[in-house]
Scaffold this active site. Structure first.
Site, PDB file in Angstrom:
ATOM      1  N   GLY A 273       0.807  -1.224   0.000  1.00 23.74           N
ATOM      2  CA  GLY A 273       0.000   0.000   0.000  1.00 23.74           C
ATOM      3  C   GLY A 273       0.838   1.272   0.000  1.00 23.74           C
ATOM      4  O   GLY A 273       0.618   2.169  -0.809  1.00 23.74           O
ATOM      5  N   GLU A 276       6.565   4.197   4.839  1.00 24.93           N
ATOM      6  CA  GLU A 276       6.722   5.352   5.730  1.00 24.93           C
ATOM      7  C   GLU A 276       8.127   5.960   5.759  1.00 24.93           C
ATOM      8  O   GLU A 276       8.525   6.532   6.783  1.00 24.93           O
ATOM      9  CB  GLU A 276       6.353   4.908   7.154  1.00 24.93           C
ATOM     10  CG  GLU A 276       7.339   3.924   7.834  1.00 24.93           C
ATOM     11  CD  GLU A 276       6.969   2.454   7.706  1.00 24.93           C
ATOM     12  OE1 GLU A 276       6.249   2.103   6.741  1.00 24.93           O
ATOM     13  OE2 GLU A 276       7.407   1.651   8.555  1.00 24.93           O
ATOM     14  N   GLU A 310       0.804   5.811   7.586  1.00 24.76           N
ATOM     15  CA  GLU A 310       2.212   6.091   7.257  1.00 24.76           C
ATOM     16  C   GLU A 310       2.705   7.311   8.036  1.00 24.76           C
ATOM     17  O   GLU A 310       3.830   7.335   8.513  1.00 24.76           O
ATOM     18  CB  GLU A 310       2.406   6.303   5.751  1.00 24.76           C
ATOM     19  CG  GLU A 310       1.898   5.169   4.857  1.00 24.76           C
ATOM     20  CD  GLU A 310       2.359   3.793   5.264  1.00 24.76           C
ATOM     21  OE1 GLU A 310       3.440   3.653   5.851  1.00 24.76           O
ATOM     22  OE2 GLU A 310       1.606   2.823   4.997  1.00 24.76           O
TER      23      GLU A 310
HETATM   24  N1  B3K Z   1       6.028  -0.621   6.460  1.00 25.01           N
HETATM   25  C1  B3K Z   1       5.453  -0.814   5.146  1.00 25.01           C
HETATM   26  C2  B3K Z   1       5.415  -2.236   4.724  1.00 25.01           C
HETATM   27  C3  B3K Z   1       6.666  -2.708   4.121  1.00 25.01           C
HETATM   28  C4  B3K Z   1       6.508  -4.074   3.521  1.00 25.01           C
HETATM   29  C5  B3K Z   1       7.786  -4.616   3.064  1.00 25.01           C
HETATM   30  N2  B3K Z   1       7.673  -5.873   2.372  1.00 25.01           N
HETATM   31  C6  B3K Z   1       4.077  -0.244   5.064  1.00 25.01           C
HETATM   32  C7  B3K Z   1       3.372  -0.076   6.339  1.00 25.01           C
HETATM   33  O1  B3K Z   1       3.041  -1.006   7.025  1.00 25.01           O
HETATM   34  O2  B3K Z   1       3.151   1.033   6.698  1.00 25.01           O
HETATM   35 ZN    ZN Z   2       2.799   0.151   8.764  1.00 25.94          ZN
END
Ligand code: B3K
Ligand code: ZN
Length: 897
Positions: A273, A276, A310
């Site tokens: 999606g 951050e 985010e």
């Molecule tokens: N921290 C990212 C997700 C990253 C996934 C990597 N395979 C988005 C989120 O959870 O905000």
């Molecule tokens: Zn996240």
């Protein structure tokens, strides 16, 4: 990696060791030149005094790069001074403090994994979480190594006028002294120490919208959203959401933004999606762009929720980050909790709760009961990308929610304040989070922490006893948890069960035997029982009548609740309970019982076209439709029959066809019985009303479209026409798609030609809007018509489909295999063969997406034997592929165990 010659090794939490070196400063220089992009990195390293070992050598992570040179303190190393392999660079002898310079070439043009630096359409962008930074330069690519970053990007001026990275812009200009240079540069500095997974770079021909936010301490922050020019008209909702989120985080958690600028960039090719990255969030276009003509209500809400999520990571994730990837839920579970409460505050709290619980109970419960089950804090993984799961995110959110409820709002806020204060600038663990909660509340949360370490969904079996003479009600709750791959036997969980008792005229006062009433709340009709033992009995006294228990209010714990409610009890709860979630849940349980009656008839070979449906369901629905005092959002939710996926979760062996046809039959019978009421709702709606994505208007639209959906099961020409009218003249995508989806699934006479025409006109009109085309693909991929698979195969050849774009893959392949059970589980196994083909193709192109697509196969043991055999065959075919990615290998091998 080949699965045959070397089985990839699992990484274990118990093997965690602090890093041997810390990187104080990271200076990066990117010379963006297509398939030969040069990255020069200068790192200042110091031996870590907290390290447990003191080796002479140092190994850095690095893959898919060509090493040009490596130097220590300015001296180029000879090839016998280092060792280079596919995954690392080892410096054989290193001093305690030194500057390391590496020069490497990478090829973003052909990086289809969408991890590291890659090209999406015309722009360069990055995705580093979890382990993508090692595809950019050699580094200690682990979240507990945090560094200050300076990033210079050099690129062609005309093609890439916008050059972005984390932090604040400190310099920009043309390259060299030549005034006519066609290359330019920008240097960014991020003063906040961060792990490499939060690094980001963007270079492109982008436009932006700009706004400003004044923080609570009076600092001015510039807000920018960067998009391709054609999308500039779809950024306002994200900007408004961002400002709401910034204000909300100040008010709710006292958290303020900490740089001069906050940027969001929208990209088309993105594995998830959004991300951050510090000060430079990168978003899938699907989670940032919105306007009424192209975006549904659900889309608007997704944008609001993801933008907030985010943004909230800036504190829960970036300022305080994870020590290692086993701690992923530390940032994700907490941040989902933060975004869920934010969305609840922005819209309807009950609707948001029901949506979240539905997701959890269908998909997370299935994950927790399958071969990929893992604790919220896993103990081991082969490929960390496979652990961005519903368990880590959604169950992790539930665990934080339980903590927040156990402590109450004031103490929870003190706990988060302490957590942020204690650990600002650190990389920490879920233990540290709970320790902060213990410190402020004085509570011992030792047993509670089992929620982090034990997988599986606990089952609460509730029995009761009414003692008429004594006016006492005895409620016994036993807890158990099925075995999961990591452990066969579980210790009891600490489970908060929020509850009340309902009499014939409403809520009854609660007098817990042997306990004084809670002086704080003043509400004696609601309480929270804390389960800590395998079985506990709670006695309520001074009751005037036998009550109906209202249990697990607002879904106070992520458990399965078994209590033998009679249908009359459920009707009473549906109309009389104070808790919106329990009212909705009672409607679901009643509908499940009624659908299960029909499923039995179906299995016996009865004709279910005119199935007999328990009148109590019809009557309860009628009251909902006729009571104008009720919240429309609630009515829409309560009238929506449980999904096929949730019905599947209710049985040990999933009978796909029985579920599908029985649910459809009940829907038809209800529609017939309530036709006039449904029509009244449908016709009362003013289709010319201007679109607003407010909770109130969303509720109105969803109720009206639920009514349409019931009515369309009647296959009447007049209704088909009304639906076509809605499709044609709606002023917003919510109503357009609701109607189109009904047309696609309609069995009414003449529906075929209406459908064909609508679909082809739709595409012609919207073909320049990728996100609308995704919806067009999805609605066809989820069609119930028996030829849906053939349609999907055709659509893969259609110009609308882009074989390597994750959104297109999710819209067509993902939607077909996850949300079209009757067609995916075709008895001839063609649905499975199709999915296996897709996985094998994507295994090399984009391993993360390939592994995600395996999810429906992980449930193979839940189906009747004939389907099991076919699914197993498909899985074995995948496993036999000689060059399996780690991602796919892990899921396939665990699934076939
Ligand atoms: N921290 C990212 C997700 C990253 C996934 C990597 N395979 C988005 C989120 O959870 O905000
Ligand atoms: Zn996240």
């Amino acid at each position: 990696m080949s699965a045959r010659d070397a089985q990839p090794k699992a990484i274990q939490l118990k093997d965690y060791r602090p890093p041997e070196y810390r990187i104080e400063r990271t200076e990066l220089h990117f010379d963006l030149r297509g398939d030969k992009t040069r990255v020069t990195s200068k790192l200042t390293l110091h031996r870590n005094p907290d390290a447990e070992t003191h080796a002479q050598s140092l190994t850095l992570n690095g893959q898919d790069m060509t090493l040009v040179s490596v130097a220590i303190d300015g001296r180029k190393l000879d090839s016998d001074e280092y060792r280079l392999d596919d995954e690392s660079l080892t410096l054989l002898s290193v001093p305690d403090t030194f500057e390391l310079t590496t020069v490497g070439d990478i090829d973003p043009e052909h990086n289809t994994s969408l991890e590291g630096l890659y090209k999406s359409r015309t722009m360069y962008c990055t995705q580093c979480e979890a382990e993508g930074f090692r595809k950019i330069t050699w580094y200690l690519d682990r979240p507990d190594v945090m560094s200050e970053f300076f990033t210079t990007i050099e690129a062609d001026k005309a093609q890439f006028p916008v050059l972005l990275s984390n932090g604040n812009l400190i310099e920009e200009g043309d390259v060299g002294n030549d005034r006519h240079s066609d290359r330019h540069f920008a240097t960014w500095h991020d003063p906040h120490k961060k792990p490499a997974y939060l690094f980001a770079l963007v270079a492109g021909n982008l436009e932006h919208i700009e706004d400003h936010f004044t923080t609570q301490s009076g600092r001015q922050v510039t807000l920018r959203i960067f998009v391709e020019e054609k999308d500039l008209d779809k950024c306002d909702h994200a900007m408004t959401s961002l400002k709401h989120a910034m204000r909300w985080d100040e008010e709710t958690y006292g958290r303020e933004y900490d740089l001069d600028i906050f940027m969001i960039v929208a990209v088309d090719d993105f594995n998830m999606g959004a991300m951050e990255n510090k000060g430079l969030n990168i978003f899938n276009t699907a989670c940032v762009l919105a306007k009424p003509e192209t975006t549904t209500d659900a889309g608007f809400q997704r944008v609001e929720g993801v933008v907030a999520h985010e943004y909230f990571h800036n504190w829960s994730g970036n300022r305080v980050t994870c020590r290692d990837w086993f701690q992923l839920s530390l940032k994700e579970g907490f941040t989902v909790y933060r975004d869920a409460t934010f969305s609840a505050d922005m819209g309807s709290p009950t609707v948001k709760r029901v949506e979240d619980v539905s997701l959890l109970r269908t998909l997370q419960f299935a994950e927790d009961a399958g071969p990929m089950a893992h604790p919220v804090r896993p103990d081991s993984y082969i490929e960390i990308s496979n652990f961005y799961t519903l368990t880590v995110y959604e169950k992790g959110n539930e665990v934080v929610r339980m903590l927040a409820n156990l402590l109450g709002p004031e103490e929870f806020r003190k706990g988060t304040d302490l957590y942020f204060e204690r650990h600002d600038g650190q990389a920490v663990t879920t233990e540290d989070f709970v320790a902060a909660m213990e410190a402020v509340s004085g509570r011992d949360l030792t047993q509670f922490k089992r929620w982090y370490s034990q997988a599986g969904t606990p089952v609460l079996t509730v029995t009761d006893h009414w003692d008429e003479d004594a006016g006492e009600y005895h409620l016994t709750i036993a807890q158990s948890c099925p075995p999961t791959p990591e452990s066969q036997s579980k210790q009891p969980f600490h489970i908060p069960v929020a509850m009340g008792l309902l009499g014939s005229a409403g809520a009854l006062p609660l007098h817990r035997k042997g306990q004084a009433p809670d002086p704080e709340t003043g509400d004696n009709t609601h309480t929270v029982l804390e389960l800590t033992e395998p079985e506990q009995t709670f006695v309520f006294e001074r009751l005037p009548e036998k009550p109906v228990p209202s249990l697990l209010r607002n879904f106070s714990a992520p458990v399965k609740l078994r209590y033998d409610y009679s249908r009359d009890d459920l009707v009473r709860l549906m109309s009389g309970d104070d808790d919106g979630f329990c009212r909705w849940d009672a409607s679901q349980q009643l509908a499940i019982q009624v659908i299960q009656d029909v499923m039995q008839a179906y299995e016996q070979g009865d004709d279910i076209a005119t199935a007999s449906v328990d009148e109590r369901l019809v009557d309860a629905y009628r009251s909902l439709l006729q009571d104008t005092s009720l919240d429309k959002a609630m009515v829409a939710l309560m009238l929506t029959l449980p999904s096929e996926a949730y019905l599947a979760e209710q049985s040990d062996t999933i009978q796909v066809e029985a579920i599908h046809h029985s649910r459809a039959a009940v829907k038809r019978v209800v529609a017939q019985a309530l036709k006039d009421d449904l029509r009244a709702i449908y016709e009362a709606y003013d289709h010319r009303k201007p679109y607003r994505p407010t909770a109130e208007d969303i509720a109105e639209r969803s109720l009206k479209n639920v009514a349409l959906s019931y009515l369309m099961t009647l296959s009447e020409p007049e209704l088909l026409e009304a639906c076509e009218q809605q499709y044609r003249y709606a002023n917003n995508m919510t109503d357009t798609m609701a109607a189109l989806s009904e047309l696609v699934n309609s069995e009414a006479k003449g529906a075929d030609s209406v459908r064909e025409k609508a679909l082809s006109e739709f595409y012609d009109y919207w073909k320049a809007e990728p996100l609308v085309v995704d919806q067009w693909l999805r609605v066809q991929a989820t069609s119930h018509h028996p030829k849906a698979l053939e349609t999907v195969l055709e659509l893969q050849k259609h110009p609308a489909f882009e074989a390597n774009n994750p959104n297109k893959i999710r819209a067509l392949v993902g939607a077909f295999s996850n949300a079209n059970p009757v067609n995916f589980h075709r008895a001839d196994g063609e649905g499975y063969r199709f999915l296996a083909d897709q996985i094998l193709r994507l295994n090399k192109v984009n391993p993360q997406i390939a592994a995600r697509l395996l999810t429906p196969f992980t449930r193979w043991r839940r189906y009747p034997e004939s389907l099991q055999a076919l699914m197993k065959q498909a899985l074995e075919r995948i496993k036999a592929e000689p060059a399996l990615s780690k991602d796919v290998y892990e899921v396939v091998s665990k699934t076939l165990v």
